[in-house]
Design a protein around this motif. Structure first.
Motif, mmCIF file in Angstrom:
data_model
loop_
_atom_site.group_PDB
_atom_site.id
_atom_site.type_symbol
_atom_site.label_atom_id
_atom_site.label_comp_id
_atom_site.label_asym_id
_atom_site.label_seq_id
_atom_site.Cartn_x
_atom_site.Cartn_y
_atom_site.Cartn_z
ATOM 1 N N UNK A 555 0.842 -1.207 0.000
ATOM 2 C CA UNK A 555 0.000 0.000 0.000
ATOM 3 C C UNK A 555 0.875 1.254 0.000
ATOM 4 N N UNK A 556 1.807 1.279 -0.947
ATOM 5 C CA UNK A 556 2.814 2.348 -0.969
ATOM 6 C C UNK A 556 2.190 3.736 -1.093
ATOM 7 N N UNK A 557 0.970 3.808 -1.618
ATOM 8 C CA UNK A 557 0.305 5.110 -1.768
ATOM 9 C C UNK A 557 0.014 5.767 -0.420
ATOM 10 N N UNK A 558 0.068 4.986 0.663
ATOM 11 C CA UNK A 558 -0.258 5.506 1.996
ATOM 12 C C UNK A 558 0.927 6.226 2.648
ATOM 13 N N UNK A 559 2.081 6.207 1.998
ATOM 14 C CA UNK A 559 3.287 6.787 2.590
ATOM 15 C C UNK A 559 3.724 8.025 1.810
ATOM 16 N N UNK A 560 4.328 8.976 2.513
ATOM 17 C CA UNK A 560 4.915 10.129 1.839
ATOM 18 C C UNK A 560 6.199 9.736 1.135
ATOM 19 N N UNK A 561 6.614 10.541 0.171
ATOM 20 C CA UNK A 561 7.829 10.222 -0.585
ATOM 21 C C UNK A 561 9.057 10.181 0.316
ATOM 22 N N UNK A 562 9.167 11.133 1.244
ATOM 23 C CA UNK A 562 10.328 11.145 2.135
ATOM 24 C C UNK A 562 10.351 9.887 2.991
ATOM 25 N N UNK A 563 9.178 9.434 3.409
ATOM 26 C CA UNK A 563 9.089 8.213 4.211
ATOM 27 C C UNK A 563 9.494 6.996 3.377
ATOM 28 N N UNK A 564 9.012 6.935 2.129
ATOM 29 C CA UNK A 564 9.397 5.830 1.244
ATOM 30 C C UNK A 564 10.912 5.820 1.017
ATOM 31 N N UNK A 565 11.491 7.007 0.889
ATOM 32 C CA UNK A 565 12.940 7.093 0.680
ATOM 33 C C UNK A 565 13.696 6.583 1.906
ATOM 34 N N UNK A 566 13.199 6.927 3.093
ATOM 35 C CA UNK A 566 13.811 6.424 4.321
ATOM 36 C C UNK A 566 13.721 4.901 4.386
ATOM 37 N N UNK A 567 12.565 4.358 4.026
ATOM 38 C CA UNK A 567 12.388 2.901 4.048
ATOM 39 C C UNK A 567 13.331 2.234 3.051
ATOM 40 N N UNK A 568 13.433 2.804 1.862
ATOM 41 C CA UNK A 568 14.332 2.258 0.843
ATOM 42 C C UNK A 568 15.778 2.236 1.351
ATOM 43 N N UNK A 569 16.120 3.198 2.194
ATOM 44 C CA UNK A 569 17.479 3.284 2.722
ATOM 45 C C UNK A 569 17.853 2.168 3.679
ATOM 46 N N UNK A 570 16.890 1.325 4.040
ATOM 47 C CA UNK A 570 17.194 0.176 4.910
ATOM 48 C C UNK A 570 17.917 -0.923 4.156
ATOM 49 N N UNK A 571 17.855 -0.908 2.812
ATOM 50 C CA UNK A 571 18.555 -1.931 2.031
ATOM 51 C C UNK A 571 19.660 -1.269 1.207
ATOM 52 N N UNK A 572 20.513 -2.103 0.604
ATOM 53 C CA UNK A 572 21.635 -1.568 -0.168
ATOM 54 C C UNK A 572 22.763 -1.084 0.710
ATOM 55 N N UNK A 573 22.818 -1.583 1.950
ATOM 56 C CA UNK A 573 23.833 -1.105 2.898
ATOM 57 C C UNK A 573 25.022 -2.063 3.002
ATOM 58 N N UNK A 574 25.003 -3.120 2.192
ATOM 59 C CA UNK A 574 26.119 -4.066 2.193
ATOM 60 C C UNK A 574 26.673 -4.220 0.784
ATOM 61 N N UNK A 575 27.265 -5.376 0.505
ATOM 62 C CA UNK A 575 27.913 -5.603 -0.792
ATOM 63 C C UNK A 575 26.957 -6.172 -1.836
ATOM 64 N N UNK A 576 25.717 -6.505 -1.419
ATOM 65 C CA UNK A 576 24.802 -7.195 -2.324
ATOM 66 C C UNK A 576 23.909 -6.219 -3.102
ATOM 67 N N UNK A 577 23.643 -6.561 -4.360
ATOM 68 C CA UNK A 577 22.704 -5.791 -5.171
ATOM 69 C C UNK A 577 21.347 -5.786 -4.464
ATOM 70 N N UNK A 578 20.671 -4.604 -4.421
ATOM 71 C CA UNK A 578 19.422 -4.494 -3.661
ATOM 72 C C UNK A 578 18.315 -3.835 -4.474
ATOM 73 N N UNK A 579 17.065 -4.133 -4.063
ATOM 74 C CA UNK A 579 15.879 -3.640 -4.767
ATOM 75 C C UNK A 579 14.848 -3.131 -3.769
ATOM 76 N N UNK A 580 13.994 -2.221 -4.259
ATOM 77 C CA UNK A 580 12.837 -1.748 -3.489
ATOM 78 C C UNK A 580 11.611 -1.878 -4.385
ATOM 79 N N UNK A 581 10.597 -2.583 -3.908
ATOM 80 C CA UNK A 581 9.368 -2.787 -4.686
ATOM 81 C C UNK A 581 8.216 -2.082 -3.978
ATOM 82 N N UNK A 582 7.580 -1.132 -4.666
ATOM 83 C CA UNK A 582 6.446 -0.389 -4.127
ATOM 84 C C UNK A 582 5.171 -0.986 -4.692
ATOM 85 N N UNK A 583 4.340 -1.566 -3.823
ATOM 86 C CA UNK A 583 3.122 -2.253 -4.266
ATOM 87 C C UNK A 583 1.919 -1.363 -3.994
#
Length: 684
Positions: A555-583
């Motif tokens: 339900x990504x429409x329920x979040x603000x863009x800044x909030x979605x960006x913060x959530x996306x920042x939880x991944x991609x913090x190591x050596x592995x390729x990372x993805x964010x999927x907004x449903x």
């Protein structure tokens, strides 16, 4: 004789009960009442013949009641009043729901003005619950631009409108014009009385625009003056002396080279430390930009002068993480690093507190436990707060109060547009870290709908099979049947995922859990004892999990863009390729445009500018205590140009009269002081 500070209960027609309802809206005096500005306006200036009104249009019609209004009791709690109204062009059926008094107020053969939304089905036209009044009524609510106010139980639009009208009649001449005449003329702004009169009862849209422009400027100008005075007083205060040290000594110990932005932020802060005043600086940088390194350099710098630092994090697990990171950097240099959190044993806490009092620690990292009443610091010179908007002003002040005016560094991973930062951080100096350290992963982002669920589940299986981990964020803790659209709840979705992936370990974390239970779930995820973590936004700012490679936001429409960006920042913090999927299944143009921004850029500052434009400033901080007094009329997203002009004028004025002590600035000074007294908990 009434004045601006007369209690609203003494206004004719208000009384005790309605006064209490007004109080809940923040309206206590006549001044509060006339400053209670409309949230929007109804355009009731257009009159149309019945037959020319299109389906869905809201307009005024002049019509004669053609029959005697009929009252019908449909069922318990549901009464209908029905009547027909006619003009030269046609007939409209009018229905009032649960307004039985209308039957006796409308009379056959008499002419009225009705304002409402027309429904057209073939040749049949109808209106439900239109506003109605006799044609030509003095001070009526049709045939004009009508203000619409925020309400609560016990008040109606009519009651508020009449009260405001009385308030302006009683004290309109006493309204203070706080803007210096030179500023008002230079900026071509209307006088105060005109502005208040026309923001509530505009003669036309031109008058409304003039009124709003004046009031928006005044609000932002007063705020800019308040923050400018705060900054001026802070600069005049003497800070704890810090000796010069050679930063290259610190940089040379790092196993990597800092970015230019990190070096610049450190040098700016060191300039504050050496400047003689109290440092009060914000380091603002995107997720993963390396703000902690900046803090470490400054902690080292004050240590070289024999001083200690305190580093406050918003959660136990973040305090643990920062203790580990800072110890790795600073312990080899000779600094003694300790930790103080609520979860520690009583014995551990006693030992750390004794060490702090004795000056045996150079850095203590912790949560709100750092400013407990029995904590004493021997030589505190620097206070660092991480994700500073997560702390109330009182909490930060309590920690700062532990020292003799220590230097303050606040850090935020929530990128704030410059226009908003001018106000929110108006009394702080701002350093921006606008580049990421080399090697930091770009997170590829995709916006999909429910039809992709099977493919998404397959992707989860693939990544977890490769040893990666997955975050899944839901907008709610538990299901709520009262909401019109089905929203994913963390608890229910965790059960669904556990059933869909019997071979994977699924856990759930949310804000209603006890802090120690939340930390236990997060610690288990960090230790890879869990494959999929389902949560609410409690993980928006949280622990580093380098092995997490997929962030799914339901339900990504329920979040603000800044909030979605913060959530996306939880991944991609190591050596592995990372993805964010907004449903999201929300199929509106606005939702598609917002989510599309997330797929096109990973730049938090660009995203925050778009978020401010689309949603206003509320999404950045939520709670009022986190940095911003309530705006009554200004919109920090839409009024950026006015904000900049107000800032410029305030800076010019304070340069000439820093204390606003001149007689011509007395009213402005009183307004600034009133703002401080009313919004003490809103300022950083």
């Amino acid at each position: 004789m009434a004045d601006l500070y007369t209690d609203v209960r003494y206004i004719k027609g208000i009384g005790e009960k309605k006064a209490l309802a007004f109080n809940k809206l923040g309206v206590f005096t006549l001044y509060d009442l006339v400053s209670y500005f409309p949230r929007k306006y109804d355009d009731r200036t257009q009159y149309r013949p019945i037959a020319q009104v299109m389906d869905g249009e809201s307009v005024c019609i002049r019509a004669v009641v053609a029959d005697t209004p009929r009252l019908a009791h449909i069922r318990r709690g549901m009464d209908l009043v029905k009547l027909k109204a006619v003009d030269d062009s046609g007939v409209v059926d009018i229905t009032y729901f649960n307004q039985s008094y209308v039957k006796d107020n409308l009379h056959r053969g008499e002419s009225y003005v009705f304002f409402g939304r027309m429904e057209v089905k073939g040749a049949h036209r109808s209106m439900a619950n239109p506003v109605c009044e006799p044609e030509g009524k003095e001070n009526g609510v049709t045939g004009r631009i009508v203000p619409i106010y925020r309400m609560n139980a016990g008040l109606s639009q009519r009651v508020i409108l009449q009260a405001v009208r009385q308030g302006l009649a009683l004290c309109g001449e006493q309204l203070p014009d706080v803007l210096p005449e030179s500023v008002r003329r230079r900026c071509e702004l209307a006088p105060a009385r005109y502005a208040y009169e026309n923001v509530h009862f505009p003669a036309d849209y031109g008058a409304l625009e003039l009124a709003r422009r004046r009031l928006i400027f005044e609000e932002l100008f007063v705020l800019a003056c308040a923050l400018g005075r705060m900054r001026g007083e802070r600069v005049r205060e003497g800070g704890i002396p810090v000796r010069q040290a050679d930063l290259s000594e610190f940089w040379s110990t790092l196993p990597f080279s800092p970015t230019g932005a990190q070096r610049r932020a450190v040098e700016q802060a060191v300039g504050d430390l050496r400047g003689g005043g109290v440092m009060n600086r914000l380091v603002q940088g995107d997720v993963g930009s390396g703000k902690t390194l900046v803090a470490a350099a400054l902690i080292w710098y004050v240590w070289k002068s024999g001083h200690a630092s305190a580093f406050m994090a918003p959660t136990e697990i973040l305090a643990e993480q920062h203790t580990h990171t800072l110890s790795e950097m600073l312990t080899p240099l000779g600094l003694r690093v300790g930790k103080l959190t609520g979860a520690m044993s009583a014995k551990e806490k006693r030992e750390v507190k004794a060490a702090l009092k004795a000056g045996a620690l150079d850095l203590v990292v912790g949560t709100h436990a750092l400013f407990s009443q029995d904590v004493e610091y021997a030589n505190l010179a620097l206070v660092v707060t991480d994700e500073q908007h997560r702390f109330g002003v009182g909490q930060r002040s309590a920690l700062i109060g532990k020292g003799q005016k220590p230097h303050v560094l606040v850090m935020s991973a929530t990128p704030i547009p410059r226009t908003l930062a001018l106000i929110i951080y108006g009394d702080l100096d701002v350093s921006v870290i606008d580049e990421l350290p080399p090697g930091r992963q770009r997170v590829d982002t995709f916006a999909v709908d429910e039809s992709y669920r099977a493919r998404l589940n397959g992707f989860i299986r693939k990544l977890c099979g490769e040893g990666r981990q997955v975050f899944v964020v839901c907008p709610m803790v538990e299901e709520n049947d009262e909401l019109p659209t089905p929203l994913k709840s963390a608890e229910e979705h965790a059960k669904e995922l556990a059933a869909a992936f019997p071979g994977l370990r699924v856990a759930c974390v949310h804000g209603r859990m006890k802090p120690k239970d939340k930390d236990a779930v997060m610690t288990a995820f960090l230790a890879h004892e869990t494959d999929i973590l389902v949560s609410t936004t409690v993980i928006e700012v949280g622990v580093d999990v380098p092995n997490a490679a997929l962030m799914i936001v339901e339900n990504a429409e329920r979040f603000g863009l800044s909030q979605l960006h913060q959530l996306r920042g939880r991944v991609g913090r190591g050596q592995h390729k990372s993805w964010c999927i907004l449903v999201s299944d929300a199929d509106t143009e606005e939702v598609r445009a917002r989510l599309s921004i997330m797929t096109k850029t990973n730049d938090g500052f660009k995203i925050s500018e778009e978020d401010l434009r689309l949603r206003g400033p509320g999404d950045f901080f939520g709670a009022r205590q986190h940095g911003l007094p309530a705006m009554h009329v200004a919109d920090l997203g839409a009024d950026a140009g006015t904000l900049q002009r107000a800032q410029q004028e305030a800076t010019m004025l304070l340069r000439e009269d820093p204390g606003l002590s001149r007689e011509e600035h007395r009213l402005l000074r009183e307004r600034v002081e009133r703002l401080f007294s009313e919004s003490a908990d809103s300022f950083n």
